[in-house]
Design a protein around this motif. Structure first.
Motif, mmCIF file in Angstrom:
data_model
loop_
_atom_site.group_PDB
_atom_site.id
_atom_site.type_symbol
_atom_site.label_atom_id
_atom_site.label_comp_id
_atom_site.label_asym_id
_atom_site.label_seq_id
_atom_site.Cartn_x
_atom_site.Cartn_y
_atom_site.Cartn_z
ATOM 1 N N LYS A 7 0.834 -1.418 0.010
ATOM 2 C CA LYS A 7 0.153 0.034 -0.165
ATOM 3 C C LYS A 7 0.790 1.714 -0.278
ATOM 4 O O LYS A 7 1.931 1.391 0.086
ATOM 5 N N LYS A 8 0.137 2.394 -0.213
ATOM 6 C CA LYS A 8 1.325 3.341 -0.729
ATOM 7 C C LYS A 8 0.863 4.203 1.738
ATOM 8 O O LYS A 8 1.759 4.966 1.332
ATOM 9 N N GLU B 86 -10.763 0.665 0.276
ATOM 10 C CA GLU B 86 -11.083 0.543 -0.866
ATOM 11 C C GLU B 86 -10.047 2.155 -1.588
ATOM 12 O O GLU B 86 -10.370 1.915 -2.350
ATOM 13 N N ASP B 87 -9.412 2.875 -1.059
ATOM 14 C CA ASP B 87 -9.050 4.139 -1.968
ATOM 15 C C ASP B 87 -7.909 4.298 -1.798
ATOM 16 O O ASP B 87 -7.590 4.195 -0.381
ATOM 17 N N GLN C 244 -11.120 4.264 15.918
ATOM 18 C CA GLN C 244 -12.587 4.190 14.610
ATOM 19 C C GLN C 244 -12.018 2.883 14.032
ATOM 20 O O GLN C 244 -12.652 2.282 12.796
ATOM 21 N N LYS C 245 -11.479 2.213 14.734
ATOM 22 C CA LYS C 245 -10.692 0.601 13.628
ATOM 23 C C LYS C 245 -10.830 0.965 12.118
ATOM 24 O O LYS C 245 -10.557 0.099 11.327
ATOM 25 N N ILE C 246 -9.360 1.681 11.962
ATOM 26 C CA ILE C 246 -9.176 2.281 10.753
ATOM 27 C C ILE C 246 -8.207 1.407 10.351
ATOM 28 O O ILE C 246 -7.413 0.893 9.988
ATOM 29 N N ILE C 247 -7.422 1.471 11.532
ATOM 30 C CA ILE C 247 -6.087 0.712 12.253
ATOM 31 C C ILE C 247 -6.225 -0.761 13.002
ATOM 32 O O ILE C 247 -6.507 -0.872 14.083
#
Lengths: 259, 259
Positions: free
Chosen positions: A186-187, A194-195, A214-217
Motif C-alpha cells: 500500500k501507499k 478501498e481508496d 475508529q477501527k481504521i487500524i
C-alpha cells in the motif's frame, strides 16, 4: 548533531517481482546518506521446499522452521536473494555487503522458547552489534540484511525481517538519527481501504489512538503499527510506511509516524 | 615489519564431513594472528541440483555453470555452507564474516571469455579489495570466503576456490606477511604416492624442477603447485600444502613451499 541513517525494509512483494526489485534497487542506490537494507524472504523458499518435497509445517497459521526448512531458508535468504541483491547494488554503484546475523555477530538472538508451540529454529533478537555496523558504514559500505540471526552456539535462526529492521534501527539510534522505512503493498495507512490514495500522511500517538478507536487500524496493520511505535519508543527518530516510491526525494504520498 | 596473515583454504573433503569440518573449525579458531578462510563447494551443490532435476553440464571434463547451476551454487556456497561455517566459528569464539566477492566488492572479476568452450557464469579474477579486507581484520573480524565473485554488472560468478585463496593472499601481501595454506586429502607432496607419510617437507624452486623431472609432481598436483608458485612469485611469503592438521601449532608433517 547525529548523522542521518535510513533503514529500509522490503518484503516479498518487491523481491518476487524482478521489475519492482530493479526499480527499488535504483531508488535505494539514489537514497542519500548512510543506509541499511533489510529484505524479507518471499515465496522462493516455499517454492524450493515444495520442489524438494519438503512440506511447510504450520501451527496456528504460523510457519514452523524445522531443520530442513532452515536449510532451505539459509540457502534462499542468505544465498540466492541476498547475494543477488548485493551484486545488483554493486552494479548500481552502491558498495553493499550482505549480512546474516551471524556475520560479524551483528544480530545476537536465542531460539524462541517452547511454550504452546515449538516454532523450531526461530530467533528472538537479544542485541545488535551497532559498533561493527558503524565500522562498515563509515568505511562506505552499505549493510544488506537477510532475515537470519544466530544463537552464538552455531545455529542459524529464521528471524522476522520487520523485527530485524526495527531492532537494527533501535540499535543504531545511539549513533545516528534514524529513519525506519517499511515498504509494503500500500501507499501507507489508508483511511478507506478501498481508496488506494486515502493515505494518512502523519500519525502520532494521539492520532494512533484515534485510528485504533475508529477501527481504521485493524487486522494486519495492527502488529505493523505496534512494531513502529515500539521502534519510536526506543529512540528511532521516525518511521515511514508506504510503497517503494516513498524513498524517492520527491515522494509525498506515504505515512510518517512519530511519537 | 609486516604483521602475519594466514589464508587457509579448505575443500570439499573437509566441508562434506561434519566431523572433519568441526575439527578443522576448532583448529582454525585456535590459529593465532590475523586470518582468512576460503572454502570450496563440495558435492552439496551437485546433490541439490540432482534432486531438482538440473543436470550438470560438462565440457572437456570441466563443469559449465549455466543460469540454473549458478542459482544452486549461489544458494549452497553463499548461503548454506558459508553461513553455517560462520555460525560455527562464532560458537568457537572467532568473530567471522561470510563474504562472496560481491560483498564489499572484495573480489572483482569478469565472466570468462568464450573461446572453444563457453564455461557460462564462471569468473576470472581482476582484483581484490585489500583495504576493505584490512578494515575488517583490524576490526577483529575474520573473513570467510565462498567460491563466488562478481562482475560489477550485477552477476555473481562461480570462481575456483584455490584461485580465490591465492588471489586474496597475493592482494593482502602488500599489507601483511602472508602464509597461504592449501588443505587437501594428503599430508603434503608425497615422494611415493603409496606411502602416505613420505612427505616432502620443503620445496623451493630448485627442488620443484627436480620433482618435475622425476615425475613426482604430476597429474592433479601439477596445477596445484603451479598455483603455489604463482602466489610466491607475487609476494606471498610461504605456501603450505597438507591436511587440516597442518594449521596446528605443533604440526610438522606437511609441505612448505618457498621460492
Amino acid at each position: 548533531m547525529k548523522e542521518k541513517l535510513s533503514i529500509v525494509k522490503i518484503g516479498g512483494n518487491v523481491i518476487e517481482n524482478k521489475t519492482e526489485l530493479a526499480k527499488f534497487l535504483t531508488f535505494f542506490s539514489q537514497l542519500k546518506g548512510a543506509k541499511i537494507l533489510v529484505h524479507g524472504g518471499g515465496k522462493l523458499a516455499t517454492q524450493l521446499a515444495s520442489k524438494l518435497g519438503i512440506e511447510s509445517q504450520m501451527v496456528n497459521g504460523r510457519r514452523v522452521t524445522d531443520a530442513k526448512s532452515l536449510e532451505i531458508i539459509t540457502m534462499v535468504y542468505g544465498g540466492l536473494t541476498n547475494k543477488n541483491i548485493v551484486a545488483s547494488l554493486q552494479a548500481n554503484g552502491t558498495n553493499a555487503i550482505g549480512l546474516s546475523g551471524a556475520d560479524g555477530n551483528v544480530i545476537q538472538a536465542h531460539k524462541r522458547p517452547v511454550k504452546e508451540v515449538d516454532f523450531g529454529f526461530v530467533g528472538d533478537i537479544d542485541g545488535i552489534n551497532a559498533d561493527f555496523l558503524n565500522t562498515l558504514i563509515t568505511s562506505g559500505v552499505t549493510p544488506v540484511f537477510c532475515a537470519l540471526s544466530h544463537d552464538g552456539e552455531g545455529n542459524i535462526l529464521n528471524t522476522n525481517a520487520d523485527t530485524i529492521a526495527s531492532e537494527v534501527a533501535i540499535g543504531m539510534s545511539k549513533l545516528y538519527n534514524t529513519t525506519l522505512y517499511y515498504s509494503f503493498e500500500k501507499k501507507g495507512v489508508l483511511m478507506r481501504i478501498e481508496d488506494e490514495d486515502s493515505v494518512v500522511k502523519h500519525i502520532d500517538s494521539n492520532k494512533y489512538k484515534e485510528l485504533l478507536e475508529q477501527k481504521i487500524i485493524a487486522d494486519g496493520m495492527l502488529p505493523k503499527l505496534e512494531n513502529c511505535f515500539h521502534a519510536l519508543q526506543n529512540n528511532v527518530g521516525k518511521v515511514c510506511l508506504g510503497n517503494i516510491e516513498m524513498i524517492q526525494p520527491n515522494a509525498s504520498l506515504f505515512t510518517t509516524i512519530t511519537l
